[in-house]
Write an enzyme that holds these catalytic residues in place. Structure first.
Site, PDB file in Angstrom:
ATOM      1  N   GLU A 118      -3.173   7.461  -1.426  1.00 19.85           N
ATOM      2  CA  GLU A 118      -2.436   5.886  -1.301  1.00 19.85           C
ATOM      3  C   GLU A 118      -2.298   5.154  -2.236  1.00 19.85           C
ATOM      4  O   GLU A 118      -1.485   4.134  -2.397  1.00 19.85           O
ATOM      5  CB  GLU A 118      -3.114   5.494   0.356  1.00 19.85           C
ATOM      6  CG  GLU A 118      -2.106   4.136   1.074  1.00 19.85           C
ATOM      7  CD  GLU A 118      -1.026   4.713   1.481  1.00 19.85           C
ATOM      8  OE1 GLU A 118       0.479   3.816   0.817  1.00 19.85           O
ATOM      9  OE2 GLU A 118      -0.945   4.806   2.092  1.00 19.85           O
ATOM     10  N   GLU A 125       4.463   3.859  -7.057  1.00 19.94           N
ATOM     11  CA  GLU A 125       5.999   2.639  -6.523  1.00 19.94           C
ATOM     12  C   GLU A 125       5.932   1.617  -7.384  1.00 19.94           C
ATOM     13  O   GLU A 125       6.838   1.520  -7.758  1.00 19.94           O
ATOM     14  CB  GLU A 125       5.355   2.310  -5.286  1.00 19.94           C
ATOM     15  CG  GLU A 125       6.114   3.587  -4.085  1.00 19.94           C
ATOM     16  CD  GLU A 125       5.694   3.132  -3.480  1.00 19.94           C
ATOM     17  OE1 GLU A 125       5.203   1.667  -2.554  1.00 19.94           O
ATOM     18  OE2 GLU A 125       6.423   3.242  -2.009  1.00 19.94           O
TER      19      GLU A 125
END
Length: 175
Positions: A118, A125
């Site tokens: 994550e 991102e």
């Protein structure tokens, strides 16, 4: 005469301006977009790292930067918080069920793997968003989707491992 001395990437270059004296007046590259608000505005934040493009001077500073990344993910990423709380709940359940140390270690590692992925997903991102900005690009979509897919697969594996290790003792308590 202006020259650019690249360090490791274009965003981490040191810009030198040599005037008539021949001495280089080094200036730092502009800070990343979105991190710095002009100091004249109320509530303006200083950048977390004044010289973010430089390598950390010592190990303690490196740990502080790493913890800043974990803190950022916890503060801004809903899924990271979900994975963190789920991991804590699973480890707590394993402790209460008196599982063997190896089972607790496997549960901790699988939970940490999901959180690590994550963090990598969040970093990827951010870099993709920095690169493409507000525009759409199919390769940016593919990169983000693949990173999210890695988190999904790790989460599915963690659920399977958790089920295999936690369900038998839970079922034996119910009987």
């Amino acid at each position: 005469m202006k020259s650019v001395y690249p360090m490791s990437s274009p965003s981490s270059a040191v810009f030198a301006d040599q005037g008539l004296s021949g001495k280089a007046n080094q200036t730092q590259p502009p800070p990343p977009l979105g991190l710095v608000v002009p100091a004249s505005k109320p509530g303006a934040k200083k950048p977390l790292r004044k010289n973010a493009w430089q390598v950390a001077p010592n190990l303690l500073v490196s740990f502080r930067y790493a913890w800043a990344g974990v803190s950022y993910a916890f503060a801004t990423q809903r899924n990271f918080r979900i994975h963190t709380f789920t991991g804590v709940a699973v480890i707590t359940a394993a402790s209460l069920l008196h599982l063997e140390a190896i089972a607790v270690a496997v549960l901790a590692l699988t939970s940490c793997l999901v959180m690590i992925l994550e963090l990598l997903n969040t970093a990827l991102e951010s870099v993709v968003d920095l690169t493409v900005g507000q525009s759409y690009h199919e390769l940016a979509k593919i990169a983000k989707d693949c990173a999210a897919g890695a988190v999904l697969l790790a989460a599915i594996a963690a659920v399977i491992v958790g089920g295999c290790l936690l369900l038998p003792p839970l079922l034996s308590l119910m009987v």
